[in-house]
Design an enzyme around this catalytic site. Sequence first.
Site, PDB file in Angstrom:
ATOM      1  N   LYS A 392       0.837  -1.201   0.000  1.00  0.00           N
ATOM      2  CA  LYS A 392       0.000   0.000   0.000  1.00  0.00           C
ATOM      3  C   LYS A 392       0.871   1.249   0.000  1.00  0.00           C
ATOM      4  O   LYS A 392       1.820   1.354   0.780  1.00  0.00           O
ATOM      5  CB  LYS A 392      -0.926  -0.013   1.218  1.00  0.00           C
ATOM      6  CG  LYS A 392      -1.851  -1.229   1.251  1.00  0.00           C
ATOM      7  CD  LYS A 392      -2.632  -1.325   2.545  1.00  0.00           C
ATOM      8  CE  LYS A 392      -1.742  -1.624   3.732  1.00  0.00           C
ATOM      9  NZ  LYS A 392      -2.509  -1.908   4.967  1.00  0.00           N
ATOM     10  N   THR A 424      -7.972   9.122   9.512  1.00  0.00           N
ATOM     11  CA  THR A 424      -7.646   7.906   8.753  1.00  0.00           C
ATOM     12  C   THR A 424      -7.416   6.705   9.671  1.00  0.00           C
ATOM     13  O   THR A 424      -6.834   5.705   9.242  1.00  0.00           O
ATOM     14  CB  THR A 424      -6.378   8.145   7.907  1.00  0.00           C
ATOM     15  OG1 THR A 424      -5.308   8.561   8.779  1.00  0.00           O
ATOM     16  CG2 THR A 424      -6.612   9.208   6.850  1.00  0.00           C
ATOM     17  N   GLY A 426      -7.775   3.326  11.202  1.00  0.00           N
ATOM     18  CA  GLY A 426      -8.430   2.084  10.806  1.00  0.00           C
ATOM     19  C   GLY A 426      -8.411   1.786   9.330  1.00  0.00           C
ATOM     20  O   GLY A 426      -9.066   0.835   8.878  1.00  0.00           O
ATOM     21  N   THR A 427      -7.662   2.562   8.550  1.00  0.00           N
ATOM     22  CA  THR A 427      -7.689   2.335   7.093  1.00  0.00           C
ATOM     23  C   THR A 427      -7.129   0.964   6.713  1.00  0.00           C
ATOM     24  O   THR A 427      -7.678   0.281   5.847  1.00  0.00           O
ATOM     25  CB  THR A 427      -6.894   3.430   6.362  1.00  0.00           C
ATOM     26  OG1 THR A 427      -5.596   3.551   6.962  1.00  0.00           O
ATOM     27  CG2 THR A 427      -7.613   4.759   6.434  1.00  0.00           C
ATOM     28  N   GLY A 428      -6.009   0.560   7.345  1.00  0.00           N
ATOM     29  CA  GLY A 428      -5.411  -0.731   6.998  1.00  0.00           C
ATOM     30  C   GLY A 428      -6.303  -1.899   7.364  1.00  0.00           C
ATOM     31  O   GLY A 428      -6.473  -2.835   6.571  1.00  0.00           O
ATOM     32  N   CYS A 429      -6.889  -1.837   8.560  1.00  0.00           N
ATOM     33  CA  CYS A 429      -7.812  -2.893   8.993  1.00  0.00           C
ATOM     34  C   CYS A 429      -9.016  -2.961   8.054  1.00  0.00           C
ATOM     35  O   CYS A 429      -9.469  -4.046   7.677  1.00  0.00           O
ATOM     36  CB  CYS A 429      -8.296  -2.624  10.413  1.00  0.00           C
ATOM     37  SG  CYS A 429      -6.990  -2.433  11.635  1.00  0.00           S
TER      38      CYS A 429
END
Length: 483
Positions: A392, A424, A426-429
Amino acid sequence: MLRLVVDHSGKERRIGGLYLITDQAERLVHRVGEALSSGGVAVLQYRDKVRSYEERLELGQELKHLCTEFQVEFIVNDDVELALALDADGVHLGQDDGDPAAARKALGPKKMIGISTHSLTEALEAQEAGADYVGFGAIYPTESKEVEHIQGPEKLALLKEKLRIPVVAIGGITRDNACAVIDAGADAIAVISAVLSARSPALAATELALLFNRKAMQPRGGVLTVAGSDSGGGAGIQADLKTVTLLGSYGASAITALTAQNTRGVTAIHPVPAAFLAEQIDAVLTDIPIDVVKVGMLSSAENAATLADRLTAHGMRMVVLDPVMSAKGGVALMEDEALGVLKQRLIPLCYLLTPNIPEAEALTGLTITDTAGMELASRALHLMGAKHVLVKGGHLTEGVVTDILFDGAGFTRFTAPRVLTRNTHGTGCTLASAIASYLAQGEPLPGAVLRAKLFVTRAIKYAQPLGKGHGPVNHFMAARDQE
């Protein structure tokens, strides 16, 4: 999804899902056994026009034993005599390879008869002749034989409107083009090389079988998230379950650690004992049908090792691993010892690895400053055993955010405009859980990544200030705004 066929004795038989046809290559029994062990194959058709009858009988007995072991229907191609000798579940006849009435008389009412067809007329004739199902194709061009007419999903859809019996679509079908065939109404998709020529026949069979979840009732597919709990609700288990539920799948969870955190950061971490993590995972996987496991924060080396043990024990192949190492505020969420376990034991088990740039640097030792570096890192992570890698690009400073997917052969780029916001959390989860959800619902990987990328971009766009730090993304509005 399996269609039930009522044969001439009134007995219900399975015909649907993944229909595997054998090839002529070496180590056939081993490769078929691996494919059947996935649980994704519903029917095996033994097709052999090379070996002698005695050789086919011996090989057929081994294949029949595998089908019995894994509860898969066993069909013999063209040869009624061989089907009788092997006590096969049925026979499949080509247009010029036998009389259905004679086959029915020889096999009796308890066996299935399938007939290859290439037009609506041939399919209707096969139905009237007493076929239990028809093969229809070629749907797409294929390397195995020259085909005069390509039927395509459109003609399959027209055929389904007229036919009462199940249709097995055949010809050139792969993971990435099968969705249109299933959406057109195919009860089963027949493949040869898409599974048996794959590096991992079991994984290839799992991928293809999972596509049939797109025809299931909601919630479509099950996702188990193995991650830490975020008391602030923006990331971790909470973000995962919000995402999975709002996107239409069923979510279950196994918690690796409890955290005390809010939008300003993490103030305390309480790891879950490894034995209890194992109990949670086993409780879910021995009872609830789970298609994809999404992995986030693991906290300790013991938890990472325990997860690897349980994934292996339960034969889970569809694993989306988000290698969470630190919180948004910089607090470490993974012990140093856990990184080694992650690299040695978990990455080789994962179907998709989704590191951001700092995580990819920590895993590979590389310095990443541009997309070329992202590609190099994805290659390195693939060599560590990850089947697919999505690096990412949100930490680069470009005006767009580019994520790069590597499948071991080529790269696919997914680009979206950068949203200028501090909200932002929690974007990866959310991205990893969205990918897991779409996979569980029957999207092939490239489509799952694309839809998840669009979802998380909308979630960031709609994020509203909440708390005094990095606010969470807006899962609800992102799901509501789906096209």
